[in-house]
Design a protein around this motif. Structure first.
Motif, short mmCIF file in Angstrom:
data_model
loop_
_atom_site.label_atom_id
_atom_site.label_comp_id
_atom_site.label_asym_id
_atom_site.label_seq_id
_atom_site.Cartn_x
_atom_site.Cartn_y
_atom_site.Cartn_z
N THR A 1 -20.61 -1.15 -2.31
CA THR A 1 -19.43 -1.93 -2.68
C THR A 1 -19.53 -2.29 -4.16
O THR A 1 -20.56 -2.79 -4.62
N ARG A 2 -18.46 -2.02 -4.91
CA ARG A 2 -18.52 -2.23 -6.35
C ARG A 2 -17.10 -2.19 -6.93
O ARG A 2 -16.16 -1.77 -6.24
N ASP A 3 -16.99 -2.60 -8.17
CA ASP A 3 -15.73 -2.46 -8.90
C ASP A 3 -15.71 -1.09 -9.58
O ASP A 3 -16.71 -0.65 -10.15
N VAL A 4 -14.56 -0.41 -9.53
CA VAL A 4 -14.40 0.92 -10.10
C VAL A 4 -13.17 0.92 -11.01
O VAL A 4 -12.44 -0.07 -11.10
N ASP A 5 -12.93 2.06 -11.67
CA ASP A 5 -11.81 2.09 -12.62
C ASP A 5 -10.49 2.46 -11.98
O ASP A 5 -9.42 2.25 -12.57
N THR A 6 -10.53 3.01 -10.76
CA THR A 6 -9.29 3.39 -10.09
C THR A 6 -9.56 3.57 -8.60
O THR A 6 -10.71 3.75 -8.18
N LEU A 7 -8.50 3.51 -7.81
CA LEU A 7 -8.57 3.73 -6.37
C LEU A 7 -7.34 4.52 -5.93
O LEU A 7 -6.29 4.44 -6.56
N ALA A 8 -7.49 5.26 -4.85
CA ALA A 8 -6.34 5.89 -4.20
C ALA A 8 -6.10 5.20 -2.86
O ALA A 8 -7.04 4.72 -2.22
N TYR A 9 -4.84 5.14 -2.45
CA TYR A 9 -4.46 4.50 -1.19
C TYR A 9 -4.96 3.06 -1.14
O TYR A 9 -5.47 2.58 -0.12
N ALA A 10 -4.83 2.35 -2.26
CA ALA A 10 -5.33 0.98 -2.35
C ALA A 10 -4.30 0.00 -1.81
O ALA A 10 -3.10 0.28 -1.75
N LEU A 11 -4.79 -1.18 -1.43
CA LEU A 11 -3.93 -2.28 -1.01
C LEU A 11 -3.90 -3.31 -2.15
O LEU A 11 -4.94 -3.75 -2.62
N TYR A 12 -2.68 -3.65 -2.60
CA TYR A 12 -2.48 -4.56 -3.73
C TYR A 12 -1.78 -5.83 -3.23
O TYR A 12 -0.83 -5.75 -2.46
N ILE B 1 0.86 -1.18 0.00
CA ILE B 1 0.00 0.00 0.00
C ILE B 1 0.89 1.24 0.00
O ILE B 1 1.97 1.24 0.60
N ARG B 2 0.45 2.28 -0.71
CA ARG B 2 1.20 3.54 -0.73
C ARG B 2 0.27 4.69 -0.36
O ARG B 2 -0.81 4.83 -0.92
N LEU B 3 0.72 5.52 0.57
CA LEU B 3 -0.03 6.69 0.98
C LEU B 3 0.80 7.94 0.78
O LEU B 3 2.03 7.91 0.86
N ASP B 4 0.12 9.06 0.51
CA ASP B 4 0.79 10.35 0.46
C ASP B 4 1.17 10.78 1.87
O ASP B 4 0.54 10.39 2.86
N ALA B 5 2.17 11.63 1.95
CA ALA B 5 2.59 12.15 3.26
C ALA B 5 1.52 13.01 3.90
O ALA B 5 1.54 13.21 5.12
N HIS B 6 0.58 13.52 3.10
CA HIS B 6 -0.49 14.38 3.63
C HIS B 6 -1.74 13.59 4.00
O HIS B 6 -2.77 14.18 4.31
N GLY C 1 -9.77 -0.97 -1.84
CA GLY C 1 -9.60 0.38 -1.31
C GLY C 1 -10.96 0.98 -1.01
O GLY C 1 -12.01 0.36 -1.25
N GLY C 2 -10.94 2.20 -0.48
CA GLY C 2 -12.18 2.83 -0.09
C GLY C 2 -12.21 4.30 -0.41
O GLY C 2 -11.53 4.78 -1.32
N SER C 3 -12.99 5.03 0.35
CA SER C 3 -13.19 6.46 0.12
C SER C 3 -12.02 7.27 0.65
O SER C 3 -11.51 7.00 1.75
N VAL C 4 -11.59 8.25 -0.12
CA VAL C 4 -10.60 9.22 0.33
C VAL C 4 -11.33 10.55 0.48
O VAL C 4 -11.76 11.14 -0.52
N LEU C 5 -11.48 11.00 1.70
CA LEU C 5 -12.24 12.21 1.99
C LEU C 5 -11.31 13.37 2.28
O LEU C 5 -10.16 13.17 2.68
N GLY C 6 -11.82 14.57 2.11
CA GLY C 6 -11.05 15.74 2.48
C GLY C 6 -10.97 15.86 3.99
O GLY C 6 -11.96 15.67 4.69
N ALA C 7 -9.79 16.16 4.51
CA ALA C 7 -9.63 16.35 5.95
C ALA C 7 -10.48 17.53 6.40
O ALA C 7 -10.68 18.50 5.67
N ALA C 8 -10.98 17.45 7.62
CA ALA C 8 -11.86 18.50 8.14
C ALA C 8 -11.13 19.85 8.17
O ALA C 8 -10.01 19.94 8.70
N PRO C 9 -11.72 20.90 7.59
CA PRO C 9 -11.07 22.22 7.58
C PRO C 9 -11.12 22.86 8.96
O PRO C 9 -12.06 22.66 9.74
N GLU C 10 -10.09 23.66 9.26
CA GLU C 10 -10.03 24.34 10.55
C GLU C 10 -10.60 25.75 10.48
O GLU C 10 -10.86 26.36 11.52
N ASN C 11 -10.77 26.30 9.29
CA ASN C 11 -11.30 27.65 9.15
C ASN C 11 -12.01 27.77 7.81
O ASN C 11 -12.03 26.82 7.00
#
Length: 332
Positions: free
Chosen positions: A153-164, A88-93, A116-126
């Motif tokens: 749950t379904r098959d999609v064309d791409t994922l982020a932060y997936a486990l292979y 699995i590969r994740l961004d530093a952010h 893999g699953g949903s990648v959501l935006g981190a909660a904003p502070e302001n």
């Protein structure tokens, strides 16, 4: 099953510590985990933070160097060193809940190869962070990919932060190091061509922090668009239609603006349709923010078209440049 957890980072000292904390809090046993931390010639404290983490972590950690700096080369360096059964590969952010890796392992054990699953935006502070988050997550702007949106749950064309599974990479090979921003698009296309499915599980959730400045956001969008254009000369089949819509929009504006010298209604119709969509998605995005809704309603109708034009212009320029040498500043 053992996971090789890869992070390739460049000047990520402000965020890397949070991801390290999340990694230490994972519910899987330390014996099921190794971390491969790749520094891409950072000029801040990123390499020091990696080395300090390696000294104190309860699982094996390798700190690697990526002198070429590009993400694709950094991933390849880590893949050569990885010893896990899954990767699995994740961004530093990125930020991950404590059960993130366990849920991925559970999904992989159900006879899947890529999960893999949903990648959501981190909660904003302001309020301003809410605006920048909306630029990344709105389906009208930066959030059209399936992993940005919930669903069954379904098959999609791409994922982020997936486990292979490791066998996936063993079959399709390494990342194309000619590509600077689109290495995942190319790799995932090759994986699909090899018969692998990308299985989306909505209860697997991770978070990504948006760029903190508008300049940073626009620089990122420009570079992403530019490398779509460049990659069209290398692997044109790896993109979905959504990747080319900003370029088609900019091209339509240019053509219809010229035609408006003789007939103005096609340009007026395009602008009218865009304005309706712009306002509708701005309101929708504003209502989805936990803070800064008024700021979003004011700013997003202006910033959505700015992002589309910047992204689309980058794609058109990349198409024109083809495989010719380019300005390295576009890659960061």
């Amino acid at each position: 099953m053992k996971i090789s957890f890869i992070v390739v980072a460049y000047n990520a000292a402000d965020s890397l510590g949070f991801l390290f904390q999340d990694l230490l809090s994972q519910t899987i046993a330390p014996s099921q985990l190794e971390a491969l931390l790749v520094d891409s010639a950072s000029t801040d404290k990123t390499p020091d933070m990696m080395r300090q983490f390696a000294q104190n972590a309860p699982f094996p950690v390798k700190v690697l160097s990526n002198p070429k700096r590009w993400l694709a080369s950094g991933i390849n360096i880590a893949l050569h060193e990885a010893s896990g059964d899954a990767i699995i590969r994740l961004d530093a952010h990125a930020r991950i809940p404590s059960d993130f890796l366990q849920k991925n392992l559970d999904a992989l054990s159900r006879n899947e190869d890529i999960v893999g699953g949903s990648v959501l935006g981190a909660a904003p502070e302001n309020a301003w962070e809410a605006v920048l988050r909306a630029l990344d997550t709105s389906r009208f702007c930066g959030g059209a990919a399936p992993f940005r949106n919930a669903g069954e749950t379904r098959d999609v064309d791409t994922l982020a932060y997936a486990l292979y599974r490791r066998s996936v990479y063993e079959r399709v090979g390494l990342y194309d190091e000619r590509l600077r921003r689109t290495e995942d698009n190319d790799m995932h296309y090759r994986m699909r061509q090899a018969g692998f499915r990308f299985h989306f599980i909505p209860d697997i959730v991770s978070y990504h922090t948006s760029r903190k400045t508008l300049r940073g956001q626009l620089h990122q969008k420009w570079g992403n668009g530019y490398w779509i254009g460049r990659t069209m000369h290398i692997q044109p089949h790896c993109f979905a239609p959504r990747h080319l819509i900003p370029a088609l929009f900019v091209l339509a504006l240019l053509v219809l603006s010229v035609l408006a010298l003789w007939c103005a209604w096609p340009l007026a119709a395009l602008i009218s349709l865009y304005t309706v969509l712009d306002l509708a998605f701005a309101v929708q995005s504003a209502l989805n923010q936990p803070v800064g809704r008024f700021m979003c309603i004011i700013c997003l109708p202006i910033l959505f078209p700015v992002v589309h034009i910047v992204y689309g212009t980058g794609t058109l320029l990349g198409l024109l440049h083809g495989k010719e040498p380019h300005d390295a500043s576009l890659d960061r």
